[in-house]
Design a protein around this motif. Structure first.
Motif, short mmCIF file in Angstrom:
data_model
loop_
_atom_site.label_atom_id
_atom_site.label_comp_id
_atom_site.label_asym_id
_atom_site.label_seq_id
_atom_site.Cartn_x
_atom_site.Cartn_y
_atom_site.Cartn_z
N ASP A 1 106.70 -71.29 33.75
CA ASP A 1 107.77 -70.33 34.03
C ASP A 1 108.81 -70.88 35.00
N GLY A 2 108.71 -72.13 35.37
CA GLY A 2 109.70 -72.79 36.23
C GLY A 2 109.50 -72.52 37.70
N SER A 3 108.34 -72.00 38.09
CA SER A 3 108.10 -71.72 39.50
C SER A 3 107.61 -72.95 40.26
N ILE A 4 107.22 -73.95 39.54
CA ILE A 4 106.69 -75.16 40.18
C ILE A 4 107.75 -76.25 40.11
N LYS A 5 107.90 -76.96 41.20
CA LYS A 5 108.86 -78.08 41.29
C LYS A 5 108.08 -79.36 41.64
N TYR A 6 108.38 -80.46 40.88
CA TYR A 6 107.69 -81.76 41.10
C TYR A 6 108.62 -82.73 41.88
N ILE A 7 107.98 -83.37 42.86
CA ILE A 7 108.73 -84.33 43.71
C ILE A 7 107.99 -85.68 43.67
N LEU A 8 108.78 -86.79 43.59
CA LEU A 8 108.23 -88.16 43.51
C LEU A 8 108.71 -88.96 44.73
N SER A 9 107.80 -89.69 45.36
CA SER A 9 108.13 -90.56 46.50
C SER A 9 107.30 -91.85 46.41
N GLY A 10 107.70 -92.83 47.22
CA GLY A 10 106.97 -94.11 47.22
C GLY A 10 107.85 -95.25 46.76
N GLY B 1 108.06 -82.62 35.08
CA GLY B 1 107.16 -83.67 35.60
C GLY B 1 107.24 -84.96 34.83
N ASP B 2 108.24 -85.08 33.91
CA ASP B 2 108.38 -86.32 33.15
C ASP B 2 108.97 -87.41 34.04
N THR C 1 103.26 -98.32 43.64
CA THR C 1 102.43 -97.21 44.11
C THR C 1 103.36 -96.06 44.51
N LEU C 2 103.15 -94.94 43.86
CA LEU C 2 104.01 -93.78 44.13
C LEU C 2 103.15 -92.56 44.50
N ARG C 3 103.80 -91.56 45.06
CA ARG C 3 103.12 -90.31 45.45
C ARG C 3 103.84 -89.13 44.79
N ALA C 4 103.05 -88.17 44.33
CA ALA C 4 103.60 -86.98 43.64
C ALA C 4 103.23 -85.72 44.42
N GLN C 5 104.11 -84.74 44.35
CA GLN C 5 103.92 -83.49 45.09
C GLN C 5 104.40 -82.33 44.22
N ALA C 6 103.58 -81.30 44.12
CA ALA C 6 103.95 -80.05 43.40
C ALA C 6 104.23 -78.98 44.43
#
Length: 785
Positions: free
Chosen positions: A79-88, A102-103, A119-124
């Motif tokens: 429903d679009g309530s979750i946002k994905y963030i990428l770092s590293g 999340g693509d 090496t990366l880190r993901a956050q929801a």
């Protein structure tokens, strides 16, 4: 259907993409077994990340971003309530993520050789509260390798050496190629080696890269260097693999596989007999195809008739055999020599002895050429003896020389006068007999070293030299004399029998048994009551007093004649006078004053007072001399003028004047009158013998005599002139001679002159001017006396 390299590469890329997609779809199924995640105000829930390791194919050249994978959480209901963030590593710059789906996509071309994984880190996060709904988690994106790097020889090009004549399979060098592709994935980094150039001489092992010899008996002397090209190919050498090459320079090193050989079986050399000892006669060399230590030679003379005359050595730089002379050659004794010479390698290799002996021989013939040689004396030195009393013309000895040539030319003798400057000796030109030419004196020169020259009669340029040492034998021809000048004194208070002097004698002669002198007083002094002599029998004598006390005022000096006789045969004698002075002595007997004049001084005047008076007188004399000298210097004109130096300034006048009536250029009276009376001043540096007050007239004398007398008179004037310089100077005189229309105006020319001049003072000048006083005096009686 066959595929090319490009189609195959694209095909492999599509397969890799398919595998990645399938892995990504499978990554969504399993759930992460992480620690449970707590949210405030809610009950404990399980972590619901869905992810796996991602793979990305390197060198992707597409226009759109490359899809890497997808991140998804079970909390996300779509429903679009979750946002994905990428770092590293590479986040936002290389890899981007769609925060809604999340693509993950790659935006740049990736190279595994630069970086193999990221090496990366993901956050929801909850989109509304911006708080995490899942704990942060790491994942890896690994770059999938493709064969995009060819093998490289990092150490190439190579140089190597292998001994010649090596057996097949001898290792030469190992080459190594490296491939930057992933060795753990596929065959992209599996390399095989092959030889492209250098067959059939060499080969290379495909897996190790070891290069080996492939042919036997490779000869360095035939070819000493080879160039090899080695290839390294990946993909195990299959079609489509990449390759790289390098060069290998292989040099065959030398071994001693060639024996030395003389180019000729015999040699012949001509040498003059006059060649000095140690001179080089010839150089020979054995050829050896080897190099370095394998070509080093040793030469020796095996046999022949010149073993003691010649020797051979090796030149270490050229490996030549050098034949030199050890003894002088003589054409008249032997005209030729034959030598058999061997050359051999110093270090032979046992592996190649089967090829033949590593030595060789040759024959050398040496022809001796005749040379016109100077005469040779029978002895290098002729010692001779002669008495110094020998008569002039006596024979001393004989020298002999001969012509060593076969012609045996006659020899003439002479003495090198540079060795006999005083010409004491002569030599007979034909016989070589040496005689005395002057009286000899051993005391002047005990040994005469002279050089005798022997000259060929047919060729005077050939001169031999002999040496003669003439020792002069001594005879007793010198009388003995005092050894020194004795200064003998006797004290006024001397006692009888007191020794006042010990004397000795010397003799220029040298008797074989040494000197023995005998001392005595002369017969006329043996009865003297003053002194006596005692012969000590050891070539010395003592002088003793015979009476008590001596007085200086009576006799201050005694002369004692001493008679000395030597032991020569016949003996010689001489009388030497000993001077004895009488002196005043102190208590210890040391002489104080020996002058007798001290006794004639006035009474009461001591020696110190006399010295003081003499010093004062001397000081006064010095002061007077200084004052007189300073006054005379002030009166005398300077000899040299700084502005006018007659040595450096010669004034020349080319003016002929206006004739006899022109009196401005010259003083005619001075030119025509030779009898000008000048001041008779004397020079300090010249003492004239006679000074002249006047000069005679020259009217009746020829012109040449007049000029000569004129110059002579001027020269005398210059000699006695005190103002003349003390060195040679140029004197210029202008004298016309006789015959001038202007006669002399002197009153001395005529006795009938009416001049009123008074000449009575001539009678006061002495007898020399008596005649003039009689002629020019006032009284008539004196005129006719």
């Amino acid at each position: 259907m066959k595929l090319g390299k490009v189609e195959m590469c694209h095909f492999l890329q599509l397969i890799a993409l398919f595998l990645c997609f399938s892995g990504t779809s499978q990554a969504e199924l399993p759930r992460s077994r992480s620690q449970p995640f707590f949210q405030s105000g809610r009950s404990r829930t399980k972590r619901s990340w869905v992810w796996n390791q991602f793979f990305v194919l390197e060198e992707y050249m597409g226009s759109d971003p490359l899809y890497v994978g997808k991140l998804h959480s079970d909390v996300d209901k779509g429903d679009g309530s979750i946002k994905y963030i990428l770092s590293g590593e590479g986040a936002s710059s290389i890899f981007i993520i769609d925060e809604n789906t999340g693509d993950i996509h790659a935006t740049k071309r990736l190279d595994r050789e630069e970086q193999a994984y990221y090496t990366l880190r993901a956050q929801a996060l909850d989109r509304l509260t911006n708080k995490p709904v899942e704990p942060e988690s790491e994942f890896v994106i690994k770059i999938q390798d493709i064969n995009d790097n060819e093998p490289k020889f990092l150490d190439g090009p190579y140089t190597a050496g292998v001994p010649e004549m090596s057996p097949v399979g001898t290792s030469v060098v190992q080459v190594t190629a490296t491939d930057a592709d992933d060795p753990t994935y596929g065959n992209s980094a599996r390399v095989v080696y092959s030889i492209l150039q250098g067959q059939p001489y060499f080969s290379v092992e495909p897996k190790t890269g070891v290069i080996k010899t492939a042919l036997p008996n490779m000869d360095r002397e035939a070819k000493d260097q080879y160039l090899l090209v080695i290839q390294a190919k990946d993909m195990v050498g299959q079609n489509g693999g990449l390759s790289g090459t390098t060069s290998v320079t292989v040099t065959l090193t030398d071994v001693n596989d060639n024996p030395p050989r003389f180019p000729r079986r015999s040699y012949q050399y001509n040498v003059p007999e006059s060649l000095p000892v140690a001179s080089v006669v010839a150089r020979i060399k054995a050829a050896d195809a080897d190099i370095g230590v394998n070509a080093e030679m040793e030469y020796k003379i095996l046999d022949g008739d010149g073993l003691g005359i010649f020797k051979i050595s090796v030149d270490k730089d050229t490996q030549e055999g050098i034949i030199t002379i050890q003894k002088e050659l003589d054409f008249e004794a032997k005209t030729s020599y034959t030598l058999r010479i061997e050359a051999a390698n110093k270090d032979a290799d046992p592996r190649f002895l089967s090829l033949g002996p590593f030595s060789d021989t040759t024959t050398v013939k040496i022809i001796v050429e005749d040379v016109d040689e100077p005469p040779v004396f029978s002895s290098p030195l002729y010692p001779m003896e002669v008495s110094e009393a020998t008569q002039v013309g006596n024979i001393i000895g004989t020298v002999a020389a001969h012509d060593p040539d076969s012609s045996n030319s006659p020899v003439r003798y002479s003495i090198d006068r540079n060795t006999d400057l005083e010409r004491y000796f002569n030599i007979d030109a034909n016989s070589g007999v040496i005689t005395t030419a002057k009286s000899l004196d051993r005391e002047t020169n005990a040994i005469h070293n002279i050089t005798v020259l022997a000259m060929e009669s047919q060729n005077p340029s050939q001169v031999g030299r002999g040496y003669v040492a003439i020792a002069i034998l001594d005879v007793n021809d010198n009388a003995p004399e005092f050894a020194m000048d004795y200064e003998t004194t006797v004290c006024e208070n001397a006692q009888p029998g007191q020794v006042i002097q010990k004397i000795s004698a010397v003799d220029k002669d040298e008797p074989s048994n040494g000197h023995q002198f005998y001392f005595s007083l002369t017969p006329d002094t043996t009865t003297s009551h003053n002194f006596s002599l005692k012969d000590n029998k050891d070539n010395t004598a003592s002088i003793l007093t015979r009476r008590h006390g001596f007085r200086r005022q009576e006799q201050s000096v005694y002369y004692l004649p001493v008679f000395i006789v030597d032991s020569g045969s016949p003996s010689l004698s001489s009388t030497n006078t000993l001077t004895i002075r009488v002196c005043e002595c102190d208590a210890d007997g040391a002489a104080q004053t020996c002058n007798a004049e001290a006794y004639v001084l006035p009474a009461g005047l001591s020696t110190g007072a006399l010295v003081a008076i003499l010093a004062c007188v001397l000081t006064l004399l010095v002061l007077v001399l200084l004052i007189v000298t300073m006054r005379r210097r002030k009166k005398e004109p300077l000899i040299l003028d700084e502005e006018r130096d007659i040595r450096e300034n010669i004034v020349r006048y080319d003016d002929e004047g206006g004739g006899e009536e022109d009196t401005e250029a010259f003083d005619m009276a001075a030119l025509r009158n030779l009898n000008v009376i000048r001041d008779a001043k004397t020079r300090r540096d010249v003492t004239p013998e006679m000074q002249f007050l006047s000069r005679p007239t020259f009217k009746s004398i020829p012109d040449n005599v007049i000029f000569r007398e004129f110059i002579w008179e001027r020269l005398k004037e210059a000699d006695v002139d005190p103002g003349a310089p003390p060195y040679d100077s140029l004197q210029t005189y202008a004298f016309e001679g006789n015959g001038s229309v202007a006669d002399s105006l002197s009153s001395l020319d005529s006795i009938s002159s009416n001049s009123e001049q008074n000449y009575d003072y001539l009678s006061e000048w002495g007898p020399r001017f008596k005649r003039l006083a009689d002629m020019y005096g006032n009284g008539q009686e004196s005129l006719h006396s």
